[in-house]
Scaffold this motif. Structure first.
Motif, mmCIF file in Angstrom:
data_model
loop_
_atom_site.group_PDB
_atom_site.id
_atom_site.type_symbol
_atom_site.label_atom_id
_atom_site.label_comp_id
_atom_site.label_asym_id
_atom_site.label_seq_id
_atom_site.Cartn_x
_atom_site.Cartn_y
_atom_site.Cartn_z
ATOM 1 N N UNK A 16 -19.578 64.594 16.725
ATOM 2 C CA UNK A 16 -19.007 64.638 15.375
ATOM 3 C C UNK A 16 -19.925 65.375 14.407
ATOM 4 N N UNK A 17 -21.222 65.219 14.588
ATOM 5 C CA UNK A 17 -22.165 65.896 13.693
ATOM 6 C C UNK A 17 -22.031 67.412 13.813
ATOM 7 N N UNK A 130 -21.094 70.825 26.392
ATOM 8 C CA UNK A 130 -20.029 70.856 27.397
ATOM 9 C C UNK A 130 -18.946 69.833 27.083
ATOM 10 N N UNK A 131 -19.342 68.720 26.496
ATOM 11 C CA UNK A 131 -18.370 67.686 26.129
ATOM 12 C C UNK A 131 -17.477 68.169 24.993
ATOM 13 N N UNK A 135 -13.413 68.627 24.845
ATOM 14 C CA UNK A 135 -12.619 68.159 23.712
ATOM 15 C C UNK A 135 -11.650 69.245 23.241
ATOM 16 N N UNK A 136 -12.151 70.482 23.166
ATOM 17 C CA UNK A 136 -11.308 71.599 22.728
ATOM 18 C C UNK A 136 -10.131 71.792 23.686
ATOM 19 N N UNK A 140 -6.065 71.422 22.741
ATOM 20 C CA UNK A 140 -5.058 72.442 23.039
ATOM 21 C C UNK A 140 -3.926 71.860 23.878
ATOM 22 N N UNK A 141 -4.256 71.021 24.835
ATOM 23 C CA UNK A 141 -3.236 70.390 25.666
ATOM 24 C C UNK A 141 -2.293 69.528 24.828
ATOM 25 N N UNK A 142 -2.836 68.939 23.761
ATOM 26 C CA UNK A 142 -2.025 68.105 22.867
ATOM 27 C C UNK A 142 -1.329 68.921 21.782
ATOM 28 N N UNK A 143 -1.600 70.218 21.751
ATOM 29 C CA UNK A 143 -0.989 71.082 20.747
ATOM 30 C C UNK A 143 -1.599 70.935 19.373
ATOM 31 N N UNK A 144 -2.835 70.473 19.301
ATOM 32 C CA UNK A 144 -3.521 70.292 18.026
ATOM 33 C C UNK A 144 -4.465 71.457 17.795
#
Length: 160
Positions: A16-17, A130-131, A135-136, A140-144
């Motif tokens: 998050x930072x 890498x984490x 997340x990215x 994308x898979x969720x369409x966000x």
């Protein structure tokens, strides 16, 4: 049995930072980790000693990243947290002179050492960044779209 959750919690904070537009206060971090500010300060102070985060006091102060997450492996972070024990298993000390107990302890010690070696090797292959990449992909898979603002993050975590 008590579990040590510092590694995933600190990873959560560092991720998050990376996208935070302002320093994150110990109170903010404590709120989304459901812990107190003093625990956050103690934990983050260890990361500051490694040169990974900095802190500033006063109005507008807080914690910020001092290095790229590409430069921090999960193993380095695990070690910085004191390499918490992986298992609640320990050798027996009921009859230390008994050769059978010694054999049992030796077998357990070898298995624990092998498990720790495997764990450490797996951690060494992954950078914190890498984490974020994972997340990215999930976004994308969720369409966000990304980056997700800290405000959106706060709203989502309040529902948990």
């Amino acid at each position: 049995m008590r579990y040590d959750r510092r590694l995933p919690r600190v990873l959560h904070v560092l991720l998050h930072m990376q996208d935070a537009e302002q320093p994150m206060t110990s109170a903010q971090i404590g709120q989304f980790l459901h812990t107190n500010s003093s625990f956050v300060r103690r934990t983050m102070a260890g990361l500051r000693e490694c040169g990974w985060v900095t802190s500033s006091r006063g109005q507008g102060g807080g914690w910020t990243l001092a290095t790229s997450l590409d430069e921090i492996s999960l193993l380095e972070l695990y070690d910085a947290l004191g390499s918490p024990s992986l298992f609640a298993i320990a050798t027996s000390e009921d009859t230390p002179r008994c050769l059978l107990e010694q054999a049992a302890n030796s077998a357990v010690d070898r298995a624990l050492a092998a498990a720790e070696e495997t764990f450490r090797a797996a951690l060494s292959e992954v950078a914190v960044a890498d984490l974020a990449a994972d997340f990215e992909v999930k976004l994308q898979e969720l369409g966000l779209t990304s980056p997700v603002s800290l405000a959106l993050f706060d709203e989502d975590h309040e529902q948990e």
